[in-house]
Motif scaffolding. Structure first.
Motif, PDB file in Angstrom:
ATOM      1  N   GLY A 263      -1.615   4.863  -5.054  1.00 38.71           N
ATOM      2  CA  GLY A 263      -2.566   5.945  -5.286  1.00 38.71           C
ATOM      3  C   GLY A 263      -1.959   7.294  -5.013  1.00 38.71           C
ATOM      4  O   GLY A 263      -0.908   7.416  -4.365  1.00 38.71           O
ATOM      5  N   THR A 264      -2.631   8.328  -5.506  1.00 36.85           N
ATOM      6  CA  THR A 264      -2.223   9.692  -5.223  1.00 36.85           C
ATOM      7  C   THR A 264      -3.324  10.392  -4.436  1.00 36.85           C
ATOM      8  O   THR A 264      -4.509  10.171  -4.679  1.00 36.85           O
ATOM      9  CB  THR A 264      -1.923  10.489  -6.506  1.00 36.85           C
ATOM     10  OG1 THR A 264      -3.135  10.719  -7.232  1.00 36.85           O
ATOM     11  CG2 THR A 264      -0.938   9.739  -7.399  1.00 36.85           C
ATOM     12  N   VAL A 265      -2.909  11.212  -3.482  1.00 36.99           N
ATOM     13  CA  VAL A 265      -3.833  12.012  -2.685  1.00 36.99           C
ATOM     14  C   VAL A 265      -3.224  13.392  -2.487  1.00 36.99           C
ATOM     15  O   VAL A 265      -2.024  13.590  -2.660  1.00 36.99           O
ATOM     16  CB  VAL A 265      -4.121  11.372  -1.304  1.00 36.99           C
ATOM     17  CG1 VAL A 265      -4.839  10.040  -1.457  1.00 36.99           C
ATOM     18  CG2 VAL A 265      -2.834  11.197  -0.497  1.00 36.99           C
ATOM     19  N   HIS A 266      -4.063  14.349  -2.110  1.00 38.92           N
ATOM     20  CA  HIS A 266      -3.546  15.685  -1.848  1.00 38.92           C
ATOM     21  C   HIS A 266      -3.023  15.824  -0.427  1.00 38.92           C
ATOM     22  O   HIS A 266      -2.021  16.502  -0.186  1.00 38.92           O
ATOM     23  CB  HIS A 266      -4.646  16.738  -2.108  1.00 38.92           C
ATOM     24  CG  HIS A 266      -4.890  16.998  -3.548  1.00 38.92           C
ATOM     25  ND1 HIS A 266      -5.913  16.412  -4.261  1.00 38.92           N
ATOM     26  CD2 HIS A 266      -4.218  17.761  -4.446  1.00 38.92           C
ATOM     27  CE1 HIS A 266      -5.876  16.811  -5.519  1.00 38.92           C
ATOM     28  NE2 HIS A 266      -4.852  17.627  -5.660  1.00 38.92           N
ATOM     29  N   ASP A 267      -3.693  15.181   0.526  1.00 37.68           N
ATOM     30  CA  ASP A 267      -3.354  15.374   1.931  1.00 37.68           C
ATOM     31  C   ASP A 267      -2.862  14.069   2.537  1.00 37.68           C
ATOM     32  O   ASP A 267      -3.609  13.098   2.659  1.00 37.68           O
ATOM     33  CB  ASP A 267      -4.592  15.871   2.680  1.00 37.68           C
ATOM     34  CG  ASP A 267      -4.299  16.208   4.142  1.00 37.68           C
ATOM     35  OD1 ASP A 267      -3.116  16.163   4.540  1.00 37.68           O
ATOM     36  OD2 ASP A 267      -5.262  16.519   4.877  1.00 37.68           O
ATOM     37  N   ALA A 268      -1.589  14.041   2.939  1.00 31.45           N
ATOM     38  CA  ALA A 268      -1.010  12.833   3.515  1.00 31.45           C
ATOM     39  C   ALA A 268      -1.666  12.463   4.838  1.00 31.45           C
ATOM     40  O   ALA A 268      -1.630  11.297   5.249  1.00 31.45           O
ATOM     41  CB  ALA A 268       0.489  13.030   3.730  1.00 31.45           C
TER      42      ALA A 268
ATOM     43  N   LEU B 274       0.861  -1.187   0.000  1.00 35.42           N
ATOM     44  CA  LEU B 274       0.000   0.000   0.000  1.00 35.42           C
ATOM     45  C   LEU B 274       0.895   1.233   0.000  1.00 35.42           C
ATOM     46  O   LEU B 274       1.643   1.468   0.951  1.00 35.42           O
ATOM     47  CB  LEU B 274      -0.897   0.035   1.242  1.00 35.42           C
ATOM     48  CG  LEU B 274      -1.835  -1.138   1.484  1.00 35.42           C
ATOM     49  CD1 LEU B 274      -2.595  -0.941   2.791  1.00 35.42           C
ATOM     50  CD2 LEU B 274      -2.805  -1.283   0.327  1.00 35.42           C
ATOM     51  N   THR B 275       0.829   2.016  -1.059  1.00 38.82           N
ATOM     52  CA  THR B 275       1.679   3.199  -1.175  1.00 38.82           C
ATOM     53  C   THR B 275       0.847   4.369  -1.664  1.00 38.82           C
ATOM     54  O   THR B 275       0.106   4.248  -2.637  1.00 38.82           O
ATOM     55  CB  THR B 275       2.844   2.968  -2.151  1.00 38.82           C
ATOM     56  OG1 THR B 275       3.562   1.799  -1.761  1.00 38.82           O
ATOM     57  CG2 THR B 275       3.786   4.156  -2.167  1.00 38.82           C
ATOM     58  N   LEU B 276       0.966   5.498  -0.967  1.00 38.00           N
ATOM     59  CA  LEU B 276       0.311   6.733  -1.386  1.00 38.00           C
ATOM     60  C   LEU B 276       1.371   7.775  -1.737  1.00 38.00           C
ATOM     61  O   LEU B 276       2.362   7.931  -1.018  1.00 38.00           O
ATOM     62  CB  LEU B 276      -0.585   7.291  -0.276  1.00 38.00           C
ATOM     63  CG  LEU B 276      -1.875   6.545   0.059  1.00 38.00           C
ATOM     64  CD1 LEU B 276      -2.642   7.303   1.137  1.00 38.00           C
ATOM     65  CD2 LEU B 276      -2.731   6.357  -1.188  1.00 38.00           C
ATOM     66  N   LEU B 277       1.149   8.458  -2.834  1.00 32.00           N
ATOM     67  CA  LEU B 277       1.958   9.612  -3.208  1.00 32.00           C
ATOM     68  C   LEU B 277       1.139  10.843  -2.845  1.00 32.00           C
ATOM     69  O   LEU B 277       0.027  11.022  -3.366  1.00 32.00           O
ATOM     70  CB  LEU B 277       2.272   9.589  -4.707  1.00 32.00           C
ATOM     71  CG  LEU B 277       2.798   8.257  -5.262  1.00 32.00           C
ATOM     72  CD1 LEU B 277       3.067   8.386  -6.770  1.00 32.00           C
ATOM     73  CD2 LEU B 277       4.036   7.796  -4.532  1.00 32.00           C
ATOM     74  N   ALA B 278       1.653  11.661  -1.956  1.00 33.48           N
ATOM     75  CA  ALA B 278       0.875  12.770  -1.408  1.00 33.48           C
ATOM     76  C   ALA B 278       1.525  14.102  -1.734  1.00 33.48           C
ATOM     77  O   ALA B 278       2.740  14.258  -1.639  1.00 33.48           O
ATOM     78  CB  ALA B 278       0.715  12.613   0.104  1.00 33.48           C
ATOM     79  N   GLY B 279       0.698  15.071  -2.114  1.00 33.06           N
ATOM     80  CA  GLY B 279       1.194  16.401  -2.416  1.00 33.06           C
ATOM     81  C   GLY B 279       0.176  17.178  -3.219  1.00 33.06           C
ATOM     82  O   GLY B 279      -0.801  16.619  -3.724  1.00 33.06           O
TER      83      GLY B 279
END
Length: 406
Positions: free
Chosen positions: A368-373, A31-36
């Motif tokens: 996945g990508t999200v705006h807020d970590a 499970l990996t999120l790219l946040a920014g």
């Protein structure tokens, strides 16, 4: 019995020179999120991996990077920002990945020339301490590269020309006989990479396309999730445990009451699907069945993404032909760009919890990508990679990209 470590999975992506990324590498867990914030290069990571997946499926370069819509802006946008042509007018980009599996870590690196002609000018496959495959452009006037692969027989290396518009690694099973230990290692490493990359599944739910009736037989969920209704009909009848988990998830974060998820038969020639069709509906208990065309975009996106995470191999329309790789041996890497788009915090966290359950079974990995970590705070087993805006700097002339794998 196949263990999680035996199933090929992409564990690293390298963007040596791709869009705004230079010399970048990203390590992926289950499970990996790219946040920014927007414009920091998160989506480019997913685009590069998705395009590699299409190449592993046998597509030509133009189709994988340009015609499919996988990469925003097509091949021209893949060239590093500010890169100038070299003395011979060449520009290009370089990407690569690492796949873990039975062979151990296997690395694939690809150099693509975009100008003056689109072609793969260099490819390298390495694993088990060996350089297993290399390709190089020897004659720019011919639409082919010179390939050399590990043999370790009477001759150490076998050489042959291959097309310059396809991934050589994906063509090796048709070229290598598998008579020597070296050839068998090459085949095993190539298969490991191809199986993992063909299990990449970009998902981008389009609520406006999910509201109409769908033909009953359209039961393999596509990346746009426009056939959600037919897939829900299938899971309700065939996958009772997973369907119940989907209902529980919807009950937790969607507008109450939610007693169940089902489908309503739709007849008549006016349906988009034509013939026998269904439309999904939420069972609101005393309020009756509410078709999905009345749900908000956020609820539809949540249902679609939850369905992707809960179903896995055999239900998602991935590029692994039926019977070629058993479901038990597959790991699907779900790419969810804008995972939190249109969702509230509770819905996003519920999706991450579902992803954790799926990852524990060993069949689903999420990138996945999200705006807020902060949406990932307290969720076990989740890796977060933070992205920040960086000023663009002029690139060196072609950054040795178009010259191949030097």
């Amino acid at each position: 019995m196949t263990t999680n470590s035996d199933r090929p999975a992409v564990t690293e992506l390298r963007l040596s020179a791709f869009k705004a990324h230079r010399g970048a590498s990203f390590t992926f867990g289950p499970l990996t999120l790219l946040a920014g914030v927007s414009g920091t290069g998160k989506s480019s990571v997913l685009e590069a991996l998705a395009a590699l997946g299409r190449l592993a499926g046998g597509e030509e370069l133009a189709e994988a990077f340009e015609e499919s819509g996988t990469v925003r802006g097509g091949v021209a946008a893949c060239v590093p920002h500010g890169a100038q042509p070299d003395a011979e007018g060449r520009r290009g980009f370089r990407v690569g990945c690492t796949v873990n599996g039975p062979v151990g870590p296997v690395r694939l690196d690809v150099a693509v020339q975009t100008e003056p002609e689109l072609r793969i000018v260099g490819e390298r496959l390495t694993g088990a301490g060996e350089t297993l495959l290399t390709t190089a452009l020897r004659d720019p006037g011919r639409r082919q590269v010179q390939a050399a692969w590990h043999t370790a027989g009477l001759v150490p290396v076998t050489r042959a020309p291959l097309p310059d518009d396809r991934l050589a690694t994906a063509m090796l099973p048709l070229r290598v006989a598998g008579r020597t230990d070296g050839q068998r290692l090459v085949l095993a490493a190539a298969e490991q990479v191809v199986v993992a990359l063909r299990g990449v599944f970009p998902v981008d739910p389009r609520p406006h396309r999910m509201r109409g009736p769908v033909a009953v037989g359209d039961g393999m969920l596509r990346g746009g999730c426009d056939n959600l209704s037919a897939v829900l009909r299938r899971t309700e009848g065939e996958c009772r445990i997973r369907h119940a988990a989907l209902v529980r998830a919807a009950r937790a974060v969607c507008a109450p009451p939610v007693e169940g998820l089902t489908v309503i038969p739709v007849s008549g020639t006016g349906t988009r699907a034509g013939g026998e069709a269904v439309i999904a509906a939420v069972d609101r208990g005393p309020l009756g069945l509410v078709p999905v065309d009345r749900l908000g975009d956020g609820e539809l996106r949540f249902l679609a993404l939850a369905l992707v995470l809960l179903t896995g191999p055999g239900v998602l329309e991935v590029d692994t032909p039926e019977g070629e790789v058993p479901d038990a041996d597959q790991v699907l890497t779900v790419l969810a760009d804008g995972l939190d788009h249109g969702l509230d915090r509770a819905q996003t966290r519920e999706l991450l919890a579902l992803a954790g359950m799926a990852a524990d079974r060993g069949h689903i990995r999420l990138l996945g990508t999200v705006h807020d970590a902060a949406v990932a705070d307290g969720i076990a087993g989740l890796s977060v990679v933070g992205f920040e805006r960086a000023p663009l700097v002029p690139a060196q002339a072609a950054e040795r990209v178009a010259a191949g794998m030097r």
